[in-house]
Design a protein around this motif. Structure first.
Motif, PDB file in Angstrom:
ATOM      1  N   TYR A  96       0.861  -1.189   0.000  1.00  0.00           N
ATOM      2  CA  TYR A  96       0.000   0.000   0.000  1.00  0.00           C
ATOM      3  C   TYR A  96       0.891   1.231   0.000  1.00  0.00           C
ATOM      4  O   TYR A  96       1.625   1.473   0.959  1.00  0.00           O
ATOM      5  CB  TYR A  96      -0.917  -0.003   1.226  1.00  0.00           C
ATOM      6  CG  TYR A  96      -1.607   1.337   1.418  1.00  0.00           C
ATOM      7  CD1 TYR A  96      -2.328   1.931   0.376  1.00  0.00           C
ATOM      8  CD2 TYR A  96      -1.533   2.028   2.631  1.00  0.00           C
ATOM      9  CE1 TYR A  96      -2.939   3.161   0.527  1.00  0.00           C
ATOM     10  CE2 TYR A  96      -2.159   3.256   2.798  1.00  0.00           C
ATOM     11  CZ  TYR A  96      -2.851   3.823   1.738  1.00  0.00           C
ATOM     12  OH  TYR A  96      -3.442   5.055   1.891  1.00  0.00           O
ATOM     13  N   THR A 108       3.593  11.086   5.531  1.00  0.00           N
ATOM     14  CA  THR A 108       3.078   9.731   5.718  1.00  0.00           C
ATOM     15  C   THR A 108       1.661   9.821   6.273  1.00  0.00           C
ATOM     16  O   THR A 108       1.324  10.778   6.967  1.00  0.00           O
ATOM     17  CB  THR A 108       3.938   8.900   6.701  1.00  0.00           C
ATOM     18  OG1 THR A 108       4.098   9.643   7.906  1.00  0.00           O
ATOM     19  CG2 THR A 108       5.297   8.559   6.123  1.00  0.00           C
ATOM     20  N   ILE A 139      -3.226   4.131   7.914  1.00  0.00           N
ATOM     21  CA  ILE A 139      -2.547   2.938   7.381  1.00  0.00           C
ATOM     22  C   ILE A 139      -3.267   1.678   7.848  1.00  0.00           C
ATOM     23  O   ILE A 139      -3.536   0.765   7.059  1.00  0.00           O
ATOM     24  CB  ILE A 139      -1.065   2.915   7.812  1.00  0.00           C
ATOM     25  CG1 ILE A 139      -0.314   4.099   7.185  1.00  0.00           C
ATOM     26  CG2 ILE A 139      -0.406   1.582   7.425  1.00  0.00           C
ATOM     27  CD1 ILE A 139       1.125   4.255   7.654  1.00  0.00           C
ATOM     28  N   HIS A 191      -4.900  -1.221   5.404  1.00  0.00           N
ATOM     29  CA  HIS A 191      -4.366  -2.591   5.465  1.00  0.00           C
ATOM     30  C   HIS A 191      -5.442  -3.580   5.919  1.00  0.00           C
ATOM     31  O   HIS A 191      -5.511  -4.697   5.400  1.00  0.00           O
ATOM     32  CB  HIS A 191      -3.135  -2.646   6.378  1.00  0.00           C
ATOM     33  CG  HIS A 191      -1.893  -2.156   5.698  1.00  0.00           C
ATOM     34  ND1 HIS A 191      -0.686  -2.824   5.744  1.00  0.00           N
ATOM     35  CD2 HIS A 191      -1.678  -1.071   4.921  1.00  0.00           C
ATOM     36  CE1 HIS A 191       0.220  -2.160   5.039  1.00  0.00           C
ATOM     37  NE2 HIS A 191      -0.355  -1.087   4.535  1.00  0.00           N
ATOM     38  N   TYR A 224       3.762  -1.437   3.780  1.00  0.00           N
ATOM     39  CA  TYR A 224       3.442  -0.020   3.623  1.00  0.00           C
ATOM     40  C   TYR A 224       4.614   0.628   2.888  1.00  0.00           C
ATOM     41  O   TYR A 224       5.783   0.301   3.172  1.00  0.00           O
ATOM     42  CB  TYR A 224       3.224   0.684   4.977  1.00  0.00           C
ATOM     43  CG  TYR A 224       3.235   2.176   4.764  1.00  0.00           C
ATOM     44  CD1 TYR A 224       2.122   2.805   4.216  1.00  0.00           C
ATOM     45  CD2 TYR A 224       4.391   2.925   4.969  1.00  0.00           C
ATOM     46  CE1 TYR A 224       2.151   4.151   3.897  1.00  0.00           C
ATOM     47  CE2 TYR A 224       4.436   4.273   4.649  1.00  0.00           C
ATOM     48  CZ  TYR A 224       3.314   4.874   4.115  1.00  0.00           C
ATOM     49  OH  TYR A 224       3.362   6.200   3.776  1.00  0.00           O
ATOM     50  N   ILE A 255       5.831   2.878  12.207  1.00  0.00           N
ATOM     51  CA  ILE A 255       5.033   2.291  11.123  1.00  0.00           C
ATOM     52  C   ILE A 255       4.921   0.775  11.308  1.00  0.00           C
ATOM     53  O   ILE A 255       3.848   0.191  11.115  1.00  0.00           O
ATOM     54  CB  ILE A 255       5.646   2.667   9.755  1.00  0.00           C
ATOM     55  CG1 ILE A 255       5.405   4.160   9.481  1.00  0.00           C
ATOM     56  CG2 ILE A 255       5.064   1.810   8.631  1.00  0.00           C
ATOM     57  CD1 ILE A 255       6.168   4.734   8.309  1.00  0.00           C
ATOM     58  N   VAL A 306       0.703  -4.378   9.297  1.00  0.00           N
ATOM     59  CA  VAL A 306       1.857  -3.939   8.497  1.00  0.00           C
ATOM     60  C   VAL A 306       2.954  -4.994   8.651  1.00  0.00           C
ATOM     61  O   VAL A 306       3.470  -5.205   9.743  1.00  0.00           O
ATOM     62  CB  VAL A 306       2.367  -2.549   8.938  1.00  0.00           C
ATOM     63  CG1 VAL A 306       3.669  -2.200   8.218  1.00  0.00           C
ATOM     64  CG2 VAL A 306       1.308  -1.485   8.669  1.00  0.00           C
TER      65      VAL A 306
END
Ligand code: PGA
Length: 249
Positions: A162, A173, A179, A183, A206, A218, A224
């Motif tokens: 992604y 970001t 995120i 996801h 990511y 992250i 992730v």
């Protein structure tokens, strides 16, 4: 348990004088707790693969043609990448979708070609800033997934990345919540397309402005499983801390 993946995309950067970066990465990672992939330009694939041999670093390409051979001047077929030592190929990157007008149908054909050649396909998806501001993110990425994922895809031969277009190369970001939302939706979509067991096992990366200083945050986000890293993959001294952060996530 999904094995995490730190993937570097050199894009159109690097000549033979940059190969010591790959040698340094390989020397620093004879074994690793995560998978490590570097995707240099096609001109460096064979030499990079030789340098990485015997280490935890594997080498990948950045694009392939959907056909296995033929009259396609300037293009490179997936079996040629495999022959040069590539084990993976990035497909559907937003820069190729934009610069070369690649449609999701073409990306699906390329992804199938990668699978046929025994390559791991790293399939990229992501919304533009205008699409995010228009609340279209989920619609865009789920449609890209539906149209770009061939039925040859499995959790073993495919990784999703992604990559919000507005986060690539910008230093911006998404928030952790943004995120996690994308996801989570992608994993649910994979379950619909390929079934729950494949969805459980497929790795979701990511990508977009992942740096040594934001990598740990992250990698702490649900769903992730690693990163696709552009600028910060060009130097071993920047990429190594990202690999370390993934290893201790
Ligand atoms: P970036 O690129 O890390 O330089 O933002 C990511 C990518 O395009 O894969």
């Amino acid at each position: 348990m999904r094995r995490r993946l730190a993937a570097g995309n050199w894009k159109m950067n690097g000549t033979r004088q940059n190969l010591p970066e790959i040698a340094a990465l390989a020397a620093a990672h004879p074994v690793a707790a995560v998978d490590i992939l570097i995707c240099p330009p096609a001109t460096l694939l064979a030499q990079a693969a030789t340098l990485a041999e015997g280490s935890a670093v594997t080498i990948g390409a950045q694009d392939c043609h959907p056909a296995p051979s033929g009259a396609h001047t300037g293009d490179i077929a997936a079996p040629m990448l495999a022959d040069a030592g590539a084990r993976a190929v990035i497909l559907g990157h937003s820069e190729r979708r934009a610069d070369h007008a690649e449609t999701s149908a073409l990306v699906a054909a390329k992804t199938r070609a990668a699978h046929d050649a025994g390559l791991l396909a790293i399939l990229c998806l992501g919304e533009t800033l205008a699409q995010r501001e228009d609340a279209q993110t989920i619609a865009v990425v789920t449609e890209q997934l539906r149209a770009s994922l061939p039925d040859s895809a499995t959790a073993t031969n495919t990784v999703l990345a992604y990559e919000p277009v507005w986060a690539i190369g910008t230093g911006l970001t998404p928030s952790a919540a943004q995120i996690a939302e994308v996801h989570g939706v992608l994993r649910a979509c994979i379950a619909e397309h390929l079934g729950a067991p494949e969805a459980d096992q497929m790795r979701l990366l990511y990508g977009g402005s992942v740096k040594p200083d934001n990598a740990a945050a992250i990698f702490a986000i649900a769903d992730v499983d690693g990163a696709l890293v552009g600028g910060a993959s060009l130097r071993a001294r920047d990429f190594a801390p990202i690999i370390a952060a993934l290893g201790s996530a």
